[in-house]
Design an enzyme around this catalytic site. Sequence first.
Site, PDB file in Angstrom:
ATOM      1  N   GLU B 231       0.780  -1.208   0.052  1.00 23.45           N
ATOM      2  CA  GLU B 231       0.040   0.019  -0.061  1.00 23.45           C
ATOM      3  C   GLU B 231       0.906   1.267   0.049  1.00 23.45           C
ATOM      4  OE1 GLU B 231      -2.431  -0.899   3.551  1.00 23.45           O
ATOM      5  OE2 GLU B 231      -0.785  -0.268   4.792  1.00 23.45           O
ATOM      6  N   HIS B 273      -4.212   2.225   6.734  1.00 22.45           N
ATOM      7  CA  HIS B 273      -3.109   1.856   7.945  1.00 22.45           C
ATOM      8  C   HIS B 273      -2.216   2.999   8.328  1.00 22.45           C
ATOM      9  CE1 HIS B 273      -3.850  -2.389   6.462  1.00 22.45           C
ATOM     10  NE2 HIS B 273      -4.659  -2.349   7.662  1.00 22.45           N
ATOM     11  N   LEU B 293       7.935  -1.970  -9.027  1.00 17.45           N
ATOM     12  CA  LEU B 293       7.742  -3.563  -8.610  1.00 17.45           C
ATOM     13  C   LEU B 293       7.667  -4.072 -10.194  1.00 17.45           C
ATOM     14  CD1 LEU B 293       4.975  -3.959  -5.925  1.00 17.45           C
ATOM     15  CD2 LEU B 293       7.236  -4.992  -5.985  1.00 17.45           C
ATOM     16  N   ALA B 296      11.164  -4.444 -11.653  1.00 10.03           N
ATOM     17  CA  ALA B 296      11.968  -5.398 -11.002  1.00 10.03           C
ATOM     18  C   ALA B 296      11.304  -7.009 -11.440  1.00 10.03           C
ATOM     19  CB  ALA B 296      11.854  -5.471  -9.544  1.00 10.03           C
ATOM     20  N   GLY B 297      10.303  -6.807 -12.369  1.00  6.46           N
ATOM     21  CA  GLY B 297       9.988  -8.123 -13.108  1.00  6.46           C
ATOM     22  C   GLY B 297       8.858  -8.725 -12.356  1.00  6.46           C
ATOM     23  N   ALA B 298       8.214  -8.198 -11.227  1.00  2.00           N
ATOM     24  CA  ALA B 298       7.051  -8.622 -10.628  1.00  2.00           C
ATOM     25  C   ALA B 298       5.706  -8.521 -11.539  1.00  2.00           C
ATOM     26  CB  ALA B 298       6.840  -7.916  -9.312  1.00  2.00           C
ATOM     27  N   VAL B 300       2.029  -7.160 -11.747  1.00  4.93           N
ATOM     28  CA  VAL B 300       1.544  -6.552 -11.085  1.00  4.93           C
ATOM     29  C   VAL B 300      -0.001  -6.040 -11.685  1.00  4.93           C
ATOM     30  CG1 VAL B 300       1.452  -4.342  -9.618  1.00  4.93           C
ATOM     31  CG2 VAL B 300       3.514  -5.379  -9.855  1.00  4.93           C
ATOM     32  N   PRO B 301      -0.964  -6.808 -11.348  1.00  2.00           N
ATOM     33  CA  PRO B 301      -2.175  -6.240 -12.144  1.00  2.00           C
ATOM     34  C   PRO B 301      -2.732  -4.942 -11.774  1.00  2.00           C
ATOM     35  CG  PRO B 301      -2.775  -7.829 -10.185  1.00  2.00           C
ATOM     36  CD  PRO B 301      -1.309  -7.749 -10.245  1.00  2.00           C
TER      37      PRO B 301
END
Lengths: 404, 610
Positions: B231, B273, B293, B296-298, B300-301
């Site tokens: 978040e 939070h 992200l 970095a290759g993640a 992420v939808p």
Amino acid sequence: MAKLLEGPAMGLFQKWGMRTPHHLVISNVEQIDTLASANPWMKECKMVAKAHEALGGRFKLGLVKVGLDLAGVKKASEEILGRSVEGMKMTQVIIAEMIEHAEEYYLAVKSVREGAEILMAKFGGIEVESNWDKIVRTSVTVGEKATDAQLEDCAKRAGFTGPMIKKMTAFAQSLFACYDSEDGQYIEINPLVADKKTGELVALDAVTMLDGDARFRHQDWNFNFAADFGRAYTPAEKEIMEIDSRVKGSVKFIEIPGGKVALLPAGGGASVFYSDAVVNLGGTIANYAEYSGDPPGWAVEALTERVCALPGIKHIIVGGAIANFTDVKVTFQGIIAGFRKAKDAGKLNGVKIWVRRGGPNEAVGLAAMRELKNEGFDIEVFDRYTPLTDIVNMALNKQAGERR
Amino acid sequence: MSIIADEKTRVIILGGVAGVNAAKRMGEFCHLVQKPFYVDAFVYPPDAGKTADIPVGSQIIPVPIYKTLEEATKNHPEANTALIYIGPNRAAQAALECMDNPNIKSISMITEGVPEKDAKLLIKKARETGKYLNGPSAIGIMSAGHCRLGVIGGEYNNLILSKLYRPGSFGVLTKSGGLSNEIMWIISQFADGITTAVGIGGDAYPVSDFTTYLEMFEKDRDTKAVVLVGEMGGNLEEAAAEWYGAKPRRIKLIGIVAGFCQEALPKGMKFGHAGAKEGAHGEGSARSKVNILRKAGAVVPETFGALGPAIKKVYEDLQAVGQAAKVEDVHPSELPQLPKKVEESLKAGEIMVEPLFKSTIADDRGDEPLYCGYPASELINEGYGIPHVIGLLWNKKLITKQEAETIKRVLMLSADHGPAVSGAFGTILAACAGIGMPQAVAAGMIMIGPRFGGAVTDAAIYFDYGLRNFPNDIAGFLAHMKKEVGPVPGIGHRVKSLKNPDKRVQELIRFVREQKMSLPHLEYALKVEAVTTTKKDNLILNVDGCMGCILLDLGFPPESLNGFFVLARTMGLIGHWIDQKRNNGRLIRVFNYLINYAVTPKRKVPPLSK
């Protein structure tokens, strides 16, 4: 994060040996003469009068008057007190001595994961924003103190010379002691100035954020925290904060004027995804709300009433993930009671309610929500098999995500 | 396998009610996976020395409670994990203690509202000691099929629905507790389930950050992919991205970040939070986190709604290369069910219980008590009185107005008889000894028996016997009584006599006769009195006998009749207790001259014989 208004913030600064201008907080004009007889500086100095409220852009709003003598202070206070700005009434004025100075500086302490960062600059005021890269920094590990050598080096790097190096070091030590001892999260002095008469450093203005969670170990915190988003809390927000402070779990509520989609979701995490989903689909949110930690039904009921009272809303999103321990039946009973009250009070006309939730007692809770249909509510109820934010797509009439 | 929580985990819980509730959820998990319970002890000074009783299946396991952690680890040397459920003002100190304890290797801190400075000191301490700490504000850790720490996973049915009884291929990392549960559910629906899910806590400075856990997942061969829910605010997601992009990683990373709404909000407004704080100069926004992200290759939808399909895609890719875990789903009906409570089973018609006893007069299972079926409030509203309630509860009859008036009079005339009689004296003696009201009243009540106030039932029984067997033969009845029983109960008085009649008896007889009621027992008793008083002046029909006969004539069963005296005299006994309290009555000690000391004079004690 919890923000302090200037009055209490200056009190804390003085406690930790930092000079601030002479100042007073008043709530009626009649006090000024009496105070002036006890405070000689009010007769000797030029003064500034400001609305003592959590309002951004006070200068532009005409709530800051400068270069005043005693008569001028009275006139300015009279003008400010009782004025209504953005729907809130001005109830306090802070009167402060104006300090003559040639240069402005910048000094701040910021909490970071490893400890704190002290920020210093030989420029201040509005120059800070545009010269952010030129601010020099030094780090202090949590549980440790800043050394004089470290701060002197910092002052030198910032461009201070001669006796100013020692003065900045001493002031920074005081500021750090204040930050460290008062559970500070962010304290920014801007501007910090050298008094033309005495050469002493004085904190003219500051942003002071303390850790509200640490209140239990600060018996002398006799102040309330102010809203830190540029406006004061609305009565409804204050009411929910008050409830939040006395119940198990939490209830949160912030109003966002003009929005069409009201939010009544569960959980600090899911609530933000619901807000995102509305915004992402081009909708406008009328509020932020959240309940979590298995709060009592009556607290959720109060929150529901506030949400239903938001003007001009078309949808209410009663969303939530699959709860770990928040009882869906109990919290939904609160929401249902709130809906009924709102309906009886003539609200919710043309408002469509969308529900999605899982967790302890989900079957009973969802069934009770579905029953509202028979009472004439325009309500759609979904269980865990409908993905979390799909109700937002349905509300805004967009295609929902793939169903399993 | 799993990370942090596994088959070797043995737990000490620090804290009270919340800790016990968590232990119960952990007990449910043990029942689901049919493994032994792994909570060894509690540390909670107020209850030290007691046990907390935790249901596991249909067993109740008593878990000892200690005053200190040291004591707990000394008695349970196998415990290696601490769960902290104590208030924010003492939680950090407890966590420091846990890290200093050589037995405790990992800690999960559930406490919310821990000051940030304390969290930072814990970060430092964890680094120094090499201990692992999850939290603060964490929901706990779930290792599917192996171990559950805390309430994560929610109620029993959710454990089954989210297939948490057996491991899958996905790790889960979230700040939010509620979302950890949601993600576990999504993974069970769109893929094969989880290895371990960790709620890291929503505060600004969770002691263990995403990277700590990603390292652990990378080393856990069973975890093939990790779903990370981030978040806005802080830089933990950026650090995770940096770790992921630093070199080729075995695990796939799927990320989702909350907080895009920030862009559409009035400036400075933020929520969620405590950790969801955007940096002052743009860093830490949801958008920048997503970009970093992705870089970095993640995977992420765009939105949360697209997360399920994204997980499904990663799972299918894993399956295609034979990487996904080989899992077998068990039909819910084949999994152990949570034992039902007796009430639930009864409701479901599954069992039949032999009742402990039968009750026929009152029922308070509904909104209000029913007396023989009549709601108490309706009786009140209809103008019924205490005698009617007595009629219902003692004889299951709604009596007439006339009968009620008779009972009222019976009660009134027996309410008290002064302080000198056994009952009142018993109560006064107790009251003056400082005894509380119920006990002192009971002390007086104990006196009611054959010689004092307790002859109502007996009198009724014998007059009834006489009426049946010697209706016209009083002499025969008295002879029978003399031979078989002794003095006739209900006849005779210590002070009252024909010349000095008992006014209470006279009044009562006058009233019932005026009512034209059928009074066979009373009339019979009066015939008996006519005979006995010729023998001795004080052998009159006394108040017990008179009451007994009248009440019998009203249809009350003989065994109920002493109750009228008990009930009536209770008023008096309570009065005497209050009276003594108000008088500040002194402790009563009997004077020696009131006692006949018919004792053996003082003598020497002989030696104890063998």
